[in-house]
Structures are given as C-alpha cells and as structure tokens.
Design a protein around this motif. Structure first.
Motif, PDB file in Angstrom:
ATOM      1  N   PHE A 246       1.029  -1.299  -0.071  1.00 24.37           N
ATOM      2  CA  PHE A 246      -0.005  -0.029   0.030  1.00 24.37           C
ATOM      3  C   PHE A 246       0.939   1.351   0.080  1.00 24.37           C
ATOM      4  N   GLN A 247       2.043   1.076  -0.046  1.00 25.64           N
ATOM      5  CA  GLN A 247       3.320   2.376   0.228  1.00 25.64           C
ATOM      6  C   GLN A 247       2.945   3.176   1.209  1.00 25.64           C
ATOM      7  N   VAL A 248       2.633   2.645   2.284  1.00 26.61           N
ATOM      8  CA  VAL A 248       2.397   3.548   3.714  1.00 26.61           C
ATOM      9  C   VAL A 248       3.571   4.137   3.943  1.00 26.61           C
ATOM     10  N   ARG A 249       3.286   5.589   3.910  1.00 28.70           N
ATOM     11  CA  ARG A 249       4.398   6.551   4.136  1.00 28.70           C
ATOM     12  C   ARG A 249       4.150   7.264   5.466  1.00 28.70           C
ATOM     13  N   GLY A 250       2.886   7.251   5.894  1.00 30.29           N
ATOM     14  CA  GLY A 250       2.350   7.874   7.231  1.00 30.29           C
ATOM     15  C   GLY A 250       1.594   7.221   8.003  1.00 30.29           C
ATOM     16  N   VAL A 251       1.486   7.447   9.248  1.00 29.15           N
ATOM     17  CA  VAL A 251       0.340   6.609  10.038  1.00 29.15           C
ATOM     18  C   VAL A 251      -0.448   7.803  11.025  1.00 29.15           C
ATOM     19  N   PRO A 252      -1.419   7.435  11.682  1.00 24.74           N
ATOM     20  CA  PRO A 252      -2.502   6.309  11.198  1.00 24.74           C
ATOM     21  C   PRO A 252      -2.891   6.453   9.852  1.00 24.74           C
ATOM     22  N   ASP A 253      -3.050   5.148   9.208  1.00 30.92           N
ATOM     23  CA  ASP A 253      -3.498   5.143   7.859  1.00 30.92           C
ATOM     24  C   ASP A 253      -4.616   3.784   7.666  1.00 30.92           C
ATOM     25  N   PHE A 254      -5.619   4.305   7.160  1.00 33.46           N
ATOM     26  CA  PHE A 254      -6.550   3.047   7.177  1.00 33.46           C
ATOM     27  C   PHE A 254      -6.985   2.792   5.641  1.00 33.46           C
ATOM     28  N   TYR A 255      -6.942   1.388   5.390  1.00 30.87           N
ATOM     29  CA  TYR A 255      -7.244   0.838   4.141  1.00 30.87           C
ATOM     30  C   TYR A 255      -8.471   0.103   3.920  1.00 30.87           C
ATOM     31  N   VAL A 256      -9.504   0.011   3.068  1.00 29.08           N
ATOM     32  CA  VAL A 256     -10.838  -0.758   3.002  1.00 29.08           C
ATOM     33  C   VAL A 256     -10.803  -1.777   1.771  1.00 29.08           C
ATOM     34  N   ASN A 257     -10.548  -2.803   2.029  1.00 27.62           N
ATOM     35  CA  ASN A 257     -10.744  -3.832   1.146  1.00 27.62           C
ATOM     36  C   ASN A 257      -9.734  -3.874   0.161  1.00 27.62           C
ATOM     37  N   GLY A 258      -8.475  -3.317   0.495  1.00 26.52           N
ATOM     38  CA  GLY A 258      -7.295  -3.448  -0.365  1.00 26.52           C
ATOM     39  C   GLY A 258      -7.540  -2.451  -1.466  1.00 26.52           C
ATOM     40  N   LYS A 259      -8.584  -1.712  -1.394  1.00 28.64           N
ATOM     41  CA  LYS A 259      -8.516  -0.552  -2.565  1.00 28.64           C
ATOM     42  C   LYS A 259      -8.782   0.806  -2.206  1.00 28.64           C
ATOM     43  N   TYR A 260      -9.163   1.026  -1.168  1.00 32.21           N
ATOM     44  CA  TYR A 260      -9.748   2.218  -0.704  1.00 32.21           C
ATOM     45  C   TYR A 260      -8.697   2.878   0.487  1.00 32.21           C
ATOM     46  N   ARG A 261      -8.413   4.162   0.407  1.00 38.35           N
ATOM     47  CA  ARG A 261      -7.599   4.579   1.694  1.00 38.35           C
ATOM     48  C   ARG A 261      -8.517   6.057   2.114  1.00 38.35           C
ATOM     49  N   VAL A 262      -8.583   5.912   3.441  1.00 35.63           N
ATOM     50  CA  VAL A 262      -9.384   6.992   4.190  1.00 35.63           C
ATOM     51  C   VAL A 262      -8.486   8.111   4.235  1.00 35.63           C
ATOM     52  N   ASN A 263      -8.965   9.327   3.515  1.00 37.27           N
ATOM     53  CA  ASN A 263      -8.124  10.564   3.605  1.00 37.27           C
ATOM     54  C   ASN A 263      -8.890  11.501   4.540  1.00 37.27           C
ATOM     55  N   PRO A 264      -7.992  11.584   5.674  1.00 42.20           N
ATOM     56  CA  PRO A 264      -8.619  12.442   6.773  1.00 42.20           C
ATOM     57  C   PRO A 264      -8.615  13.862   6.424  1.00 42.20           C
ATOM     58  N   GLU A 265      -8.262  14.343   5.409  1.00 42.45           N
ATOM     59  CA  GLU A 265      -8.306  15.754   5.102  1.00 42.45           C
ATOM     60  C   GLU A 265      -9.616  16.256   4.617  1.00 42.45           C
ATOM     61  N   GLY A 266     -10.378  15.202   4.084  1.00 42.19           N
ATOM     62  CA  GLY A 266     -11.588  15.554   3.675  1.00 42.19           C
ATOM     63  C   GLY A 266     -12.739  15.346   4.486  1.00 42.19           C
ATOM     64  N   LEU A 267     -12.486  15.077   5.820  1.00 43.12           N
ATOM     65  CA  LEU A 267     -13.530  14.608   6.653  1.00 43.12           C
ATOM     66  C   LEU A 267     -13.948  15.661   7.670  1.00 43.12           C
ATOM     67  N   ASN A 268     -15.083  15.917   8.153  1.00 34.93           N
ATOM     68  CA  ASN A 268     -15.724  16.899   8.915  1.00 34.93           C
ATOM     69  C   ASN A 268     -15.091  17.056  10.488  1.00 34.93           C
ATOM     70  N   TYR A 269     -14.156  17.905  10.609  1.00 36.71           N
ATOM     71  CA  TYR A 269     -13.346  17.937  11.947  1.00 36.71           C
ATOM     72  C   TYR A 269     -14.244  18.240  13.224  1.00 36.71           C
ATOM     73  N   ASP A 270     -15.346  19.000  12.832  1.00 35.50           N
ATOM     74  CA  ASP A 270     -16.455  19.083  13.869  1.00 35.50           C
ATOM     75  C   ASP A 270     -17.022  17.937  14.523  1.00 35.50           C
ATOM     76  N   ASP A 271     -16.836  16.710  13.671  1.00 32.61           N
ATOM     77  CA  ASP A 271     -17.494  15.461  14.335  1.00 32.61           C
ATOM     78  C   ASP A 271     -16.648  14.515  13.535  1.00 32.61           C
ATOM     79  N   PHE A 272     -15.405  14.756  13.870  1.00 28.47           N
ATOM     80  CA  PHE A 272     -14.167  13.812  13.065  1.00 28.47           C
ATOM     81  C   PHE A 272     -14.344  12.363  13.385  1.00 28.47           C
ATOM     82  N   VAL A 273     -14.918  12.039  14.785  1.00 31.22           N
ATOM     83  CA  VAL A 273     -14.611  10.583  15.085  1.00 31.22           C
ATOM     84  C   VAL A 273     -15.915   9.926  14.210  1.00 31.22           C
TER      85      VAL A 273
END
Length: 286
Positions: A246-273
């Motif tokens: 997956f060429q992981v270069r930073g952590v934490p890093d989440f991958y789903v079904n070997g295809k998709y990576r969660v990009n935290p920059e696009g998430l709502n920081y008011d309700d991040f979790v």
C-alpha cells in the motif's frame, strides 16, 4: 470435468508438490524448511540460533543438519569479520535457483486452484500504525477510533491493525512483538502499555518489550517460545509486505478492502470521529 472435481485436482497437485517434492525430492523435511527460511531471508545475517528458533530444534540437531547440508553443497557457513563468535549461514547460488524454480511451480498450482474457486476475499479494514506515533496514540487512546471502527463493521468484515517499521528505534522489534500479540490473542493486554512506553521513549531493546508482555499477562515461556516462531515470522512478513504493497508513508492510515484509503483531510473536523467511522463503512459498500 465438474468444477468441484477441478478444484480437488488442483488441490491434490499442490498438496503432492508440498508434501512429497518440497523443494527437491531428495531433501529431508528439516533441510527443506531450512532452505525455505534462508531463501526468504537472503538479505539478513542468519545464524544457527535463528534457525533453531525457527525450526524449534536443539543446537546439536541443527549442527548435524547444517553439516549434512554443507556436504551436499546446499549452504555455506561464513564467520563474521566483525564478531568472530558468530557464523552466518547462506544458501548457495545453485540451491537458490532450484528453490526458485520449485517455488514458482507451487505458486503456479496455487494460481490454478484460485482460477477454479476465485480470488474473492473477506471484506477487511486495515489500520497501519506505530506505537511511536503520537497521532496513532491519540486515535487509539483518546478518540478510540480503531475500537469504534471495529465495532461498527458489518458481520463478516475483519479489522486488522498492522505495525510499521519506519518510526522509532525499536520499530522492528515492536512489529515482531505485535505479531506475537496477534498470534497469542493478547493485543488488548499489551497495546496500551506498549503505546505508553514508546511514547515516553522507554524502550531500548527487546528485553524491555518482553518485560511489558510479562507484566501484562503473557508468560515468559509464551514469549520466549514464540517470539521467533514460524507463526510470528509469518505475521511479521505479512505486516511488512502489506505496508509495502500500500506504499504506507505515514500513520495512522486506514485501508478498506485493499482498494480504498481513508483521507482524513476531507473529513468533518467538527465531528471527526463519527465521520471517520462512517467513511470506513461507506467505503465497504463500494
């Protein structure tokens, strides 16, 4: 031929190769497994002690086996120039070629098997993390994101946490220790104390890590007998190979079904979790 008969035929072919031929038909089982280990660790300085831990063999038995292999010109033993007490063992070039050819043959049969039954995999979510990473610490210990992700997953979806080697001076030992925790089912016992020790830079050797395991419910015998076992070596390789894949270069890093990576920059920081958990669940549906 019916499909199930084709699968059975491919399986029997693979079993025959593994059980009867191994690497070459005239190699005893122990020599075959030693060749496998040396082939997979060509870039490492392998000693007889490493092989004893891997094979669970006594030193006297290992020395007899290595002497036999040396006479067959399968291996070479070389004394270390830096530490003359250590003798490194390498697979000879001719044996490397033999092993490679046989290994490819087995993989070909495995491919035939999966051509029959398909490569469909169980849905999975993988988090790459490091005990040294402050953001991973926050994810795990403060926001409990991995726990909430795991609890929210649909039935039949596997959640895995893989440690990476590229942060902190004891990272490789921690990756091996985490593999041991997974093998023993002791992740919940050692995760928090390992995080605390790494964050406070209290780990200077595997002995420090061993003490944490023992202090938190893993016996000394469990640790010593399994830290270099075949199962743990396999889990170490699984973590390292997945991070490379997956060429992981930073952590934490989440991958789903070997295809998709969660990009935290696009998430709502008011309700991040909540947004993080919902994003993982949404990616599983794709």
């Amino acid at each position: 031929m019916k499909k199930n008969e084709q699968v059975l035929e491919a399986w029997l072919q693979m079993t025959t190769v593994i059980n009867n031929e191994r690497i070459t038909s005239d190699l005893p089982y122990n020599e075959s497994m030693i060749c496998r280990y040396l082939y997979q660790n060509q870039d490492e300085n392998v000693t007889a002690t490493d092989l004893c831990n891997y094979m669970r063999m006594q030193k006297s038995q290992m020395n007899r086996t290595l002497t036999s292999m040396e006479k067959k010109d399968l291996i070479t033993r070389i004394r270390s120039e830096q530490d003359t007490r250590k003798i490194y063992i390498t697979l000879n070039d001719s044996m490397i070629q033999i092993y490679k050819a046989q290994h490819e043959k087995i993989l070909g049969i495995v491919d035939q098997l999966f051509d029959k039954i398909g490569y469909e995999k169980q849905p999975e979510v993988i988090e790459f993390f490091s005990f040294y990473c402050p953001h991973c610490y926050a994810f795990e210990m403060e926001y409990h994101i991995p726990k909430q992700v795991a609890e929210s997953l649909p039935k039949g979806t596997e959640f895995k946490q893989y440690h990476v080697n590229f942060l902190g001076r004891q990272s490789e030992n921690l990756t091996r220790a985490w593999a041991l925790a997974m093998a023993l089912g002791a992740e919940s016992k050692v995760k928090a104390p390992l995080f605390e020790a790494a964050q406070q830079d209290k780990l200077s050797s595997m002995d420090d890590i061993r003490k944490i395991f023992i202090d938190n419910g893993v016996t000394a015998e469990q640790f010593d007998n399994n830290i270099n076992s075949f199962a743990v070596n396999g889990l170490v390789n699984k973590q390292v190979n997945a991070a490379e894949q997956f060429q992981v270069r930073g952590v934490p890093d989440f991958y789903v079904n070997g295809k998709y990576r969660v990009n935290p920059e696009g998430l709502n920081y008011d309700d991040f979790v909540k947004d993080y958990v919902e994003t993982v669940k949404g990616l599983l549906q794709k």
